[in-house]
Design a protein around this motif. Structure first.
Motif, PDB file in Angstrom:
ATOM      1  N   UNK A   6       0.911  -1.228   0.004  1.00 51.76           N
ATOM      2  CA  UNK A   6      -0.193  -0.100  -0.044  1.00 51.76           C
ATOM      3  C   UNK A   6       0.981   1.189  -0.106  1.00 51.76           C
ATOM      4  N   UNK A   7       0.342   2.338  -0.506  1.00 48.94           N
ATOM      5  CA  UNK A   7       0.921   3.467  -0.477  1.00 48.94           C
ATOM      6  C   UNK A   7       1.012   4.311   0.738  1.00 48.94           C
ATOM      7  N   UNK A   8       2.225   4.806   1.224  1.00 49.82           N
ATOM      8  CA  UNK A   8       2.402   4.987   2.458  1.00 49.82           C
ATOM      9  C   UNK A   8       1.833   4.180   3.886  1.00 49.82           C
ATOM     10  N   UNK A   9       1.842   2.852   3.572  1.00 56.04           N
ATOM     11  CA  UNK A   9       1.208   2.036   4.330  1.00 56.04           C
ATOM     12  C   UNK A   9       2.399   0.797   4.559  1.00 56.04           C
ATOM     13  N   UNK A  10       1.921  -0.472   4.531  1.00 61.75           N
ATOM     14  CA  UNK A  10       2.654  -1.581   4.869  1.00 61.75           C
ATOM     15  C   UNK A  10       2.582  -2.584   3.649  1.00 61.75           C
ATOM     16  N   UNK A  11       3.611  -3.567   3.717  1.00 63.99           N
ATOM     17  CA  UNK A  11       3.506  -4.711   3.286  1.00 63.99           C
ATOM     18  C   UNK A  11       2.756  -5.818   4.213  1.00 63.99           C
ATOM     19  N   UNK A  12       1.750  -6.381   3.837  1.00 63.99           N
ATOM     20  CA  UNK A  12       1.185  -7.428   4.701  1.00 63.99           C
ATOM     21  C   UNK A  12       0.738  -8.756   4.106  1.00 63.99           C
ATOM     22  N   UNK A  13       0.915  -9.610   5.143  1.00 58.73           N
ATOM     23  CA  UNK A  13       0.464 -10.992   4.623  1.00 58.73           C
ATOM     24  C   UNK A  13      -0.713 -11.626   5.624  1.00 58.73           C
ATOM     25  N   UNK A  14      -1.550 -11.804   4.871  1.00 63.17           N
ATOM     26  CA  UNK A  14      -2.882 -12.309   5.544  1.00 63.17           C
ATOM     27  C   UNK A  14      -3.279 -13.801   5.331  1.00 63.17           C
ATOM     28  N   UNK A  15      -3.604 -14.471   6.393  1.00 65.49           N
ATOM     29  CA  UNK A  15      -3.738 -15.821   6.081  1.00 65.49           C
ATOM     30  C   UNK A  15      -5.441 -16.091   5.793  1.00 65.49           C
ATOM     31  N   UNK A  16      -5.575 -16.420   4.526  1.00 62.41           N
ATOM     32  CA  UNK A  16      -6.991 -16.393   4.109  1.00 62.41           C
ATOM     33  C   UNK A  16      -7.823 -17.555   4.702  1.00 62.41           C
ATOM     34  N   UNK A  17      -7.355 -18.476   5.365  1.00 67.00           N
ATOM     35  CA  UNK A  17      -8.183 -19.659   6.018  1.00 67.00           C
ATOM     36  C   UNK A  17      -8.623 -19.127   7.303  1.00 67.00           C
ATOM     37  N   UNK A  37      -8.603 -15.566   7.927  1.00 64.26           N
ATOM     38  CA  UNK A  37      -9.073 -14.128   7.826  1.00 64.26           C
ATOM     39  C   UNK A  37      -8.375 -13.237   8.731  1.00 64.26           C
ATOM     40  N   UNK A  38      -6.994 -13.686   9.085  1.00 65.96           N
ATOM     41  CA  UNK A  38      -6.236 -12.688   9.993  1.00 65.96           C
ATOM     42  C   UNK A  38      -4.837 -12.307   9.558  1.00 65.96           C
ATOM     43  N   UNK A  39      -4.440 -11.154   9.942  1.00 66.17           N
ATOM     44  CA  UNK A  39      -3.140 -10.704   9.214  1.00 66.17           C
ATOM     45  C   UNK A  39      -1.988 -11.426   9.895  1.00 66.17           C
ATOM     46  N   UNK A  40      -1.175 -12.052   9.372  1.00 70.48           N
ATOM     47  CA  UNK A  40       0.021 -12.771  10.046  1.00 70.48           C
ATOM     48  C   UNK A  40       1.096 -11.939  10.470  1.00 70.48           C
ATOM     49  N   UNK A  41       1.433 -10.922   9.482  1.00 69.35           N
ATOM     50  CA  UNK A  41       2.271  -9.881   9.864  1.00 69.35           C
ATOM     51  C   UNK A  41       2.290  -8.587   8.820  1.00 69.35           C
ATOM     52  N   UNK A  42       2.877  -7.600   9.422  1.00 66.58           N
ATOM     53  CA  UNK A  42       2.793  -6.365   8.744  1.00 66.58           C
ATOM     54  C   UNK A  42       4.025  -5.533   9.049  1.00 66.58           C
ATOM     55  N   UNK A  43       4.629  -5.023   7.863  1.00 66.49           N
ATOM     56  CA  UNK A  43       6.057  -4.196   7.853  1.00 66.49           C
ATOM     57  C   UNK A  43       5.819  -2.854   6.954  1.00 66.49           C
ATOM     58  N   UNK A  44       6.140  -1.736   7.753  1.00 61.69           N
ATOM     59  CA  UNK A  44       5.978  -0.652   7.050  1.00 61.69           C
ATOM     60  C   UNK A  44       6.800  -0.610   5.805  1.00 61.69           C
ATOM     61  N   UNK A  45       6.203  -0.115   4.552  1.00 72.00           N
ATOM     62  CA  UNK A  45       6.731  -0.108   3.375  1.00 72.00           C
ATOM     63  C   UNK A  45       5.787   0.448   2.391  1.00 72.00           C
ATOM     64  N   UNK A  46       6.368   1.590   1.857  1.00 71.21           N
ATOM     65  CA  UNK A  46       5.391   2.605   0.946  1.00 71.21           C
ATOM     66  C   UNK A  46       5.694   1.912  -0.450  1.00 71.21           C
ATOM     67  N   UNK A  47       4.603   1.475  -1.191  1.00 75.60           N
ATOM     68  CA  UNK A  47       4.722   0.834  -2.333  1.00 75.60           C
ATOM     69  C   UNK A  47       3.559   1.008  -3.459  1.00 75.60           C
ATOM     70  N   UNK A  48       3.609   1.404  -4.379  1.00 78.19           N
ATOM     71  CA  UNK A  48       2.382   1.512  -5.523  1.00 78.19           C
ATOM     72  C   UNK A  48       2.573   0.362  -6.399  1.00 78.19           C
TER      73      UNK A  48
END
Length: 382
Positions: free
Chosen positions: A253-264, A266-277
């Motif tokens: 996400x822009x001005x946000x984070x890179x995030x990994x979500x477990x779809x089974x 529906x919870x965020x596993x981890x999130x790290x600050x990184x601005x990306x489009x």
């Protein structure tokens, strides 16, 4: 009626950087890209195919990607023309719209689908280029369609998702995503999640999962958090397509984070600050991200621990990263394709195309490249 305001990436980044300055007169400081690093060794890519279409504005990050299906390449031209190539042989060329094309091409199920700024959707027969159907969305189409389960699914810039029957263009369903009054001029395309579900990133920092056959929502998950004070600093657009690998969904996400979500769960596993489009890449348990300021980062898919980072390409306006063989590939503002070691991020080599690189894709072990100057090319490892 609420009106959505869209702003280019460059303006958003500049505004965020200048926020908080006390002077009424702010001198814009031009940020210089890092010079190309010297290489200890030099490897490159072998060109397979190259054609040119019309260029696009530097302020308008259109995703005019080419598509490939059954060994045929389909090229959209911003001036409204779609062409098909088998190797270097042009099979056909058709003008589809006087209003131009603003979405990339998507080819599957025997059709090629493109859209324009007027919300017009065109489906062409892959074999002949003849128009099979034309449909109307409610706003500009800035990202490619997804052809899935007999539907051509697109997102208009008024946040409405449209699913058209791929055979006749009839509307199968629509779904209204949340409206945000201020956003980047960009839209993530739908991506498959499972046999029936597609996921779509939005400008409010959420990903929505929708049943591709019925349009029934299956999930909404927040994956980006805003921490800014001004409206611009609070932008957390998911401007790039999520990547789904097994049970995991990776988003940037822009001005946000890179995030990994477990779809089974529906919870965020981890999130790290990184601005990306730009869309991330996932390969053998690693997540690769190119940031707004030109870093290439690698994280462990399961823990979020940073594996390596490379800051040699700062301010070179990097494209999305992709993995080709044993290399992470990113493009830059000068049309250079950089090859990094997938294990440690060491810069190993480069190849050059023309114009700043907007979209990279890997299909059938081939690298598909689109640039702002209209250079569309296909490469493979030497």
């Amino acid at each position: 009626m609420n009106k959505k305001i869209v702003i280019p990436f460059a303006l958003a980044i500049l505004s965020a950087a200048l926020f908080g300055c006390s002077s009424n007169k702010v001198k814009e400081e031009k940020i210089k890209p890092n010079p190309l690093p010297k290489l200890q060794q030099s490897i490159g890519l072998a060109p397979v195919f190259s054609q040119s279409v019309s260029s696009t504005s530097s302020q308008d990050p259109l995703r005019l990607q080419l598509a490939i299906d059954q060994g045929v390449y389909f090229l959209p031209d911003p001036k409204g023309v779609v062409s098909a190539y088998k190797g270097k042989q042009r099979l056909w060329e058709k003008r589809v719209s006087k209003q131009g094309i603003t979405s990339g091409a998507e080819a599957a199920a025997g059709v090629v689908v493109v859209g324009n700024s007027k919300g017009e959707v065109f489906a062409l027969d892959q074999a002949t280029g003849e128009q099979k159907w034309k449909a109307q969305a409610s706003g500009a189409l800035l990202s490619p369609a997804l052809i899935y389960n007999g539907r051509a699914i697109l997102v208009a810039n008024d946040s409405t998702v449209f699913a058209f029957d791929v055979e006749n263009g009839q509307v199968a369903w629509t779904y209204k995503l949340p409206h945000t009054p201020l956003s980047l001029r960009a839209q993530a395309a739908p991506v498959p999640v499972d046999a029936r579900t597609v996921a779509i990133g939005t400008s409010n920092g959420y990903v929505y999962a929708i049943d591709s056959l019925t349009g029934v929502p299956r999930m909404q998950q927040r994956v980006a958090v805003s921490e800014g004070r001004s409206d611009v600093q609070r932008l957390v657009d998911i401007a790039a397509d999520p990547v789904v690998v097994g049970q995991f969904m990776v988003t940037t996400s822009f001005q946000g984070q890179v995030t990994v979500t477990d779809l089974t769960t529906q919870r965020v596993i981890w999130s790290q600050d990184a601005s990306s489009v730009a869309s991330p890449a996932v390969h053998e348990g690693k997540v690769f991200v190119s940031t707004i300021d030109g870093k290439v980062l690698a994280f462990d898919l399961f823990s979020g621990e940073k594996v390596w980072d490379n800051d040699q390409l700062l301010n070179r306006q990097l494209s999305n990263p992709v993995v080709l063989g044993n290399h992470v590939v990113v493009g830059d503002l000068d049309g250079v394709l950089h090859l990094l070691d997938v294990n440690n991020g060491q810069l190993l080599g480069r190849s050059s195309t023309s114009g700043d690189v907007r979209v990279l894709r890997v299909v059938d072990n081939q690298l598909l490249v689109s640039t702002r100057k209209g250079a569309m090319s296909i490469w493979q490892n030497r």
